[in-house]
Design an enzyme around this catalytic site. Structure first.
Site, PDB file in Angstrom:
ATOM      1  N   GLY A 153       0.787  -1.219   0.000  1.00 15.36           N
ATOM      2  CA  GLY A 153       0.000   0.000   0.000  1.00 15.36           C
ATOM      3  C   GLY A 153       0.814   1.261   0.000  1.00 15.36           C
ATOM      4  O   GLY A 153       1.545   1.542  -0.946  1.00 15.36           O
ATOM      5  N   CYS A 171      13.284   4.365  -3.986  1.00 14.69           N
ATOM      6  CA  CYS A 171      12.353   4.196  -5.119  1.00 14.69           C
ATOM      7  C   CYS A 171      13.075   4.248  -6.459  1.00 14.69           C
ATOM      8  O   CYS A 171      12.462   4.525  -7.497  1.00 14.69           O
ATOM      9  CB  CYS A 171      11.236   5.237  -5.071  1.00 14.69           C
ATOM     10  SG  CYS A 171      10.332   5.255  -3.511  1.00 14.69           S
TER      11      CYS A 171
END
Length: 226
Positions: A153, A171
């Site tokens: 999530g 990321c």
């Protein structure tokens, strides 16, 4: 309006939360549970998504563990990120029709919850997915949808230590700036209050009415109408 069961777990190690997600995911797929979301914090941990590359963790796992940060693998999308105390994590386990719409709903919920705190944020496109305040990232998304039901999530930096982000390529974006609600507002926001705000906004973004449910209730084995 259908319900979104919301369970606040407090602090939970990543590996334990991962196994809990897997179990609940199976039951949601089987129709034994309605849509739900786990809201929690993790002790310090780097999690590797399916697209993580060795260069994303340049110091090596042992170096990070010596500094009290575990390194765990995950089957979510994306690359490496950091979780730690003071960061809000939410794992919706919900039926998903279109992944793009679902991701946009998660982004919208984060933007709305941050706006409630007086912080103007926005969502961006690949490779800069997640939620940003100016040129600094404040919220991340990494999901997996299997059998029409989501896992993993979102994470929002509330009042957590940001130093660990500087020891990785977060990321997969090199030299990325990271910020937090505390840094943007100049105050120490209460994480329990933001947890409630985030859960409310998430339920609204998913078109659900939230219902607070204890972990014991979530683990009961009788079939529940979805």
């Amino acid at each position: 309006m259908p319900e979104l069961w919301v369970t606040h777990l407090g602090a939970l190690p990543y590996a334990e939360a991962f196994e809990l997600q897997r179990s609940l995911h199976e039951r949601r797929v089987a129709g034994e549970l309605p849509d739900l979301v786990l809201v929690l914090e993790h002790p310090p941990v780097y999690t590797r998504g399916k697209r993580t590359e060795p260069a994303d963790l340049p110091m090596g796992a042992d170096w990070y563990r010596e500094r009290g940060i575990e390194v765990e693998s995950s089957d979510r999308g994306g690359r490496v990120t950091y979780h730690g105390p003071g960061q809000l994590v939410a794992y919706p386990i919900v039926a998903v029709d279109r992944i793009a719409d679902y991701v946009h709903a998660l982004e919208g919920a984060m933007v709305a919850a941050l706006a409630d705190e007086g912080v103007s944020a926005d969502a961006r496109d690949v490779p800069f997915t997640g939620v940003w305040v100016g040129d600094a990232k404040i919220g991340s998304i990494g999901v997996r949808v299997r059998d029409g039901v989501s896992m993993h999530g979102l994470a929002v930096n509330v009042d957590n230590d940001l130093q660990p982000f500087e020891w990785i390529v977060p990321c997969g974006v090199d030299h990325m700036r990271v910020t937090s609600l505390a840094r943007e507002t100049g105050r120490s926001p209460a994480l329990p209050c933001f947890r409630k705000r985030m859960a409310y906004r998430l339920a609204g973004a998913l078109g659900r009415r939230q219902r607070l449910v204890s972990l014991d209730r979530l683990l009961q084995r009788e079939v529940v109408a979805a």
